[in-house]
Design an enzyme around this catalytic site. Structure first.
Site, short mmCIF file in Angstrom:
data_model
loop_
_atom_site.label_atom_id
_atom_site.label_comp_id
_atom_site.label_asym_id
_atom_site.label_seq_id
_atom_site.Cartn_x
_atom_site.Cartn_y
_atom_site.Cartn_z
N ASP A 61 0.58 -1.14 -0.10
CA ASP A 61 -0.21 -0.45 -0.06
C ASP A 61 0.83 1.30 -0.25
O ASP A 61 0.49 2.28 -0.62
CB ASP A 61 -1.02 0.02 1.05
CG ASP A 61 -1.93 -0.84 0.82
OD1 ASP A 61 -2.39 -1.26 0.00
OD2 ASP A 61 -2.43 -1.54 2.40
N GLY A 62 2.10 1.33 0.62
CA GLY A 62 2.89 2.17 0.64
C GLY A 62 3.69 2.58 -0.85
O GLY A 62 3.55 4.19 -0.78
N GLU A 139 -4.93 9.54 5.19
CA GLU A 139 -4.58 10.85 5.99
C GLU A 139 -3.97 12.16 5.85
O GLU A 139 -2.54 12.25 5.32
CB GLU A 139 -4.99 9.79 6.80
CG GLU A 139 -3.22 9.73 7.69
CD GLU A 139 -2.86 8.32 7.27
OE1 GLU A 139 -1.63 8.54 6.49
OE2 GLU A 139 -3.15 7.57 7.81
#
Ligand code: NAP
Ligand code: MN
Length: 279
Positions: A61-62, A139
């Site tokens: 995901d990074g 986020e």
């Protein structure tokens, strides 16, 4: 509501002409990068890092977060797809063993474009300099640059609470399974265009009183964070972090922009949640 609420349109086979690859610096990701590059080029697809129709992220995901921030200027024209070389990811949901199938799908299959909401962050400065407009896929966290964060939280311009503690976290629906989850935030289905505010270690006493529960704000609400004394904040936006000096106000809301994923096969959000966290 099903994942079909995320669907924007079906794209006919053969529409993808130009692609780029972002990959993690490890042996398996590098090897898959080489394989996919060779296979797609052999099928007359063009490698174009500047104007790709499709960005293939190989890693975790990074890696996808990194790819997103490289192409934020092309969100209307570039679609993303993620291959994971470690554990199952929320954005990287193809396995390394499925790469041949993915290549076939990219070349010869029609697919759905699905879009997920993003977080917009507007950082306004005391000298009325041009605000910084930032976009997050997961986020944004707000901390003091020097110690305890002391700030007022407003919703739609109206004072909501005085916060004192380590920080505040504003997450997107797809970011709700990341840092937000570690802060006991709710997991939010990405078909709900919303942002979630969670607290990072708040202090509560008679002067500083916070609600304590995570808040989920709809698309048409904005939340503002205002300094009380210290005007220097450390903002993290996904994997990136920096200090902003002399801040007057930081405003958070659902962004107008969205990220588009090429969905060659269904993989519903709640199934990804189950497979990632429950097993
Ligand atoms: P990292 O330190 O490698 O990431 C931390 C973990 O979060 C990794 O396992 C990463 O998955 C996973 N992750 C990222 N986005 C996710 C999502 N949307 N849903 C579920 N898991 C997710 O750093 P990174 O890879 O650059 O990722 C940056 C993210 O790390 C930040 O956006 C933040 O959400 C998260 N983070 C979490 C905490 C916490 O929970 N206490 C603290 C700091 C940062 P991969 O291994 O597949 O990359
Ligand atoms: Mn990572």
């Amino acid at each position: 509501m099903s994942d079909s609420a995320l669907h924007i349109r079906n794209v006919p086979a053969g529409s993808l002409k130009k692609f780029a690859i972002e990959y993690k610096d490890d042996p398996l990701s590098s090897e898959l990068h080489r394989q996919i590059l060779d296979q797609l080029k052999a099928k007359q697809m063009i490698y174009d890092e500047n104007e790709p129709d499709l960005v293939i992220s190989i890693g975790g995901d990074g890696t996808l977060l990194h790819a997103f921030h490289t192409y934020t200027h092309r969100l209307n024209t570039t679609a993303f797809v993620g291959v994971h070389t470690g554990h199952l990811g929320f954005y990287a949901d193809w396995t390394s063993g499925e790469v041949d199938g993915l290549v076939e799908a990219i070349i010869g299959k029609s697919f759905d474009l699905v879009e997920y909401p993003l977080l917009h962050i507007g950082v306004h400065y005391s000298d009325n300099a041009k605000p910084d407009d930032l976009l997050a896929l997961n986020e944004c966290t707000v901390r003091s640059a020097s110690g305890l964060l002391v700030a007022d939280v407003l919703i739609k311009g109206e004072k909501f609470e005085s916060f004192r503690g380590d920080g505040l976290c504003f997450s997107t629906p797809t970011g709700s399974t990341a840092y937000n989850k570690g802060l006991s935030g709710a997991l939010v289905h990405p078909s709900l265009p919303s942002i979630q505010l969670t607290e990072i270690a708040s202090i509560n006493n008679r002067v500083f009183r916070t609600v304590g529960s995570p808040l989920i704000l709809p698309q048409h609400h904005r939340c503002q964070v205002m300094p009380v004394a210290d005007r220097a904040f450390t903002l993290s936006v996904d994997h990136l972090s920096r200090v902003h000096e002399d801040v007057k106000k930081i405003e958070f809301g659902v962004a107008e922009e969205r990220i588009r994923f090429a969905r060659f096969r269904p993989f519903p959000f709640w199934r990804r949640v189950r497979d990632s966290f429950i097993g």
